[in-house]
Design a protein around this motif. Structure first.
Motif, PDB file in Angstrom:
ATOM      1  N   ALA A 116       0.859  -1.185   0.000  1.00 14.89           N
ATOM      2  CA  ALA A 116       0.000   0.000   0.000  1.00 14.89           C
ATOM      3  C   ALA A 116       0.894   1.233   0.000  1.00 14.89           C
ATOM      4  CB  ALA A 116      -0.929   0.002   1.213  1.00 14.89           C
ATOM      5  N   ARG A 171      -3.357   4.351   6.031  1.00 10.83           N
ATOM      6  CA  ARG A 171      -3.650   3.560   7.213  1.00 10.83           C
ATOM      7  C   ARG A 171      -4.351   2.259   6.800  1.00 10.83           C
ATOM      8  NH1 ARG A 171      -7.716   7.421   9.945  1.00 10.83           N
ATOM      9  NH2 ARG A 171      -8.391   7.348   7.756  1.00 10.83           N
ATOM     10  N   ALA A 172      -4.439   1.337   7.732  1.00  5.40           N
ATOM     11  CA  ALA A 172      -5.124   0.072   7.434  1.00  5.40           C
ATOM     12  C   ALA A 172      -6.565   0.325   7.009  1.00  5.40           C
ATOM     13  CB  ALA A 172      -5.075  -0.838   8.661  1.00  5.40           C
ATOM     14  N   VAL A 207      -6.913   1.377   3.351  1.00  7.44           N
ATOM     15  CA  VAL A 207      -6.772   0.279   2.398  1.00  7.44           C
ATOM     16  C   VAL A 207      -8.100  -0.469   2.252  1.00  7.44           C
ATOM     17  CG1 VAL A 207      -5.616  -1.932   1.970  1.00  7.44           C
ATOM     18  CG2 VAL A 207      -4.300   0.031   2.820  1.00  7.44           C
ATOM     19  N   GLN A 236      -0.352   3.235  10.498  1.00  8.48           N
ATOM     20  CA  GLN A 236       0.252   3.387   9.184  1.00  8.48           C
ATOM     21  C   GLN A 236       0.639   2.016   8.637  1.00  8.48           C
ATOM     22  OE1 GLN A 236       1.048   6.524   7.533  1.00  8.48           O
ATOM     23  NE2 GLN A 236      -0.452   7.265   9.020  1.00  8.48           N
ATOM     24  N   TRP A 237       0.358   1.814   7.344  1.00  9.65           N
ATOM     25  CA  TRP A 237       0.631   0.526   6.712  1.00  9.65           C
ATOM     26  C   TRP A 237       2.072   0.074   6.915  1.00  9.65           C
ATOM     27  CZ3 TRP A 237      -2.476  -3.053   4.515  1.00  9.65           C
ATOM     28  CH2 TRP A 237      -1.874  -4.037   3.737  1.00  9.65           C
ATOM     29  N   GLN A 238       3.014   1.027   6.808  1.00  7.82           N
ATOM     30  CA  GLN A 238       4.430   0.664   6.904  1.00  7.82           C
ATOM     31  C   GLN A 238       4.832   0.181   8.300  1.00  7.82           C
ATOM     32  OE1 GLN A 238       3.362   3.172   4.960  1.00  7.82           O
ATOM     33  NE2 GLN A 238       3.977   2.138   3.082  1.00  7.82           N
ATOM     34  N   LEU A 295       2.965  -1.928  10.087  1.00  9.24           N
ATOM     35  CA  LEU A 295       2.351  -3.227  10.335  1.00  9.24           C
ATOM     36  C   LEU A 295       3.312  -4.361  10.025  1.00  9.24           C
ATOM     37  CD1 LEU A 295      -1.172  -2.657   8.714  1.00  9.24           C
ATOM     38  CD2 LEU A 295      -0.496  -2.298  11.098  1.00  9.24           C
ATOM     39  N   GLU A 320       0.049  -8.769  10.010  1.00 12.86           N
ATOM     40  CA  GLU A 320      -0.973  -7.730  10.155  1.00 12.86           C
ATOM     41  C   GLU A 320      -1.377  -7.165   8.796  1.00 12.86           C
ATOM     42  OE1 GLU A 320       0.407  -6.252  14.624  1.00 12.86           O
ATOM     43  OE2 GLU A 320       1.199  -5.265  12.819  1.00 12.86           O
ATOM     44  N   ARG A 321      -0.418  -6.997   7.910  1.00 12.72           N
ATOM     45  CA  ARG A 321      -0.750  -6.540   6.552  1.00 12.72           C
ATOM     46  C   ARG A 321      -1.610  -7.572   5.832  1.00 12.72           C
ATOM     47  NH1 ARG A 321       4.906  -3.939   4.145  1.00 12.72           N
ATOM     48  NH2 ARG A 321       5.237  -2.432   5.830  1.00 12.72           N
ATOM     49  N   ALA A 332      -5.116  -7.281   7.145  1.00 12.94           N
ATOM     50  CA  ALA A 332      -5.771  -6.072   6.645  1.00 12.94           C
ATOM     51  C   ALA A 332      -6.174  -6.239   5.180  1.00 12.94           C
ATOM     52  CB  ALA A 332      -4.841  -4.870   6.805  1.00 12.94           C
ATOM     53  N   ALA A 333      -5.322  -6.900   4.393  1.00 11.75           N
ATOM     54  CA  ALA A 333      -5.644  -7.140   2.985  1.00 11.75           C
ATOM     55  C   ALA A 333      -6.832  -8.088   2.857  1.00 11.75           C
ATOM     56  CB  ALA A 333      -4.426  -7.716   2.264  1.00 11.75           C
TER      57      ALA A 333
END
Length: 261
Positions: free
Chosen positions: A97, A102-103, A106, A141-143, A145, A149-150, A153-154
């Motif tokens: 992302a 943020r999560a 997305v 923030q995505w970075q 995670l 966790e990413r 979220a996806a």
């Protein structure tokens, strides 16, 4: 003349004589495959067998070299990207992302195909994050995670789209055991209650029996085996697909699992 379509009405996805290719190689030859509503398919095969490439093709992300892919009886080429996004949701193997997102951003962005009817549904997005156990990270923030966790979220972004089918590339690969089992439980529930179809590549063969009804086993020579788990999953076929001896075992509760021998 009236054609009886009753026996085909539940077919969500179909491939006809599909060749899955990368430059210089054909990974899967002449794939004739039907996926029906509510089925949960796992794709099994060694690295480089064509699992991710096949998922990108049926998702409409990668062009077809030879053969056909049909969603709900229509050639995939006849769909606009927006209409296709209303039928299937796709989660890649290593989700990315943009910087600063943020999560929750997305997940909200995944609802874009429905923008003409209503604005992004914040509550639906939060519910999806909750199902995937990352609602507490909605504003992170995505970075920041972790890989797991990413991944969750996806997956929440896919769930928030409310599509007929989920296409998931190794959805359990970055998850700890607890979240792997929880995810499969969620997929089973959604397919049973909403008749949502699931197509997912998988490396953790011990999880096959926990969440999948059907399997597509890719063989190194480009051939394949497809059908119900009860008919396709056994040590012989798994060894043929994975290139390593596989043993069958039973848990204390009597569940059959498969492990490397």
């Amino acid at each position: 003349m009236t054609m009886d379509l009753s026996q085909n009405s539940s077919i969500v996805l179909e491939t006809k004589n599909l060749d899955v290719q990368v430059p210089g190689r054909t990974l899967i030859k002449q794939l004739n495959w039907q996926v029906k509503q509510g089925e949960r398919w796992c794709l099994i095969g060694r690295n480089g067998a064509g699992k991710s490439t096949l998922l990108r093709i049926i998702a409409g992300i990668q062009p077809i070299s030879s053969g056909e892919t049909l969603w709900q009886g229509k050639n995939i080429a006849s769909y606009t990207s927006e209409d296709l996004a209303k039928i299937r949701a796709y989660a890649e193997q290593s989700p990315v992302a943009g910087i600063g997102l943020r999560a929750i951003d997305v997940v909200l962005a995944a609802q874009w195909p429905w923008h003409e009817k209503e604005s992004a549904n914040h509550q639906l997005a939060m519910d999806a994050l909750n199902v995937c156990d990352v609602v507490h990270l909605a504003n992170a923030q995505w970075q920041t995670l972790s890989g797991g966790e990413r991944q969750r979220a996806a997956l929440a972004a896919c769930f928030a789209q409310n599509t007929k089918a989920l296409i998931l590339d190794e959805p359990t690969s970055h998850l700890d055991v607890g979240h792997q089992v929880s995810l499969l439980g969620t997929l089973v529930e959604r397919s049973r209650t909403c008749q949502q179809t699931v197509i997912a590549s998988l490396h953790e063969i011990g999880l096959i029996g926990r969440g999948f009804t059907h399997a597509l086993l890719l063989i190194e020579d480009g051939s394949y085996l497809a059908g119900p788990v009860s008919e396709t999953i056994n040590p012989t076929n798994l060894e043929k697909s994975l290139g390593h001896p596989i043993a069958e075992a039973a848990t204390a509760t009597g569940q059959i699992i498969y492990v490397p021998a």
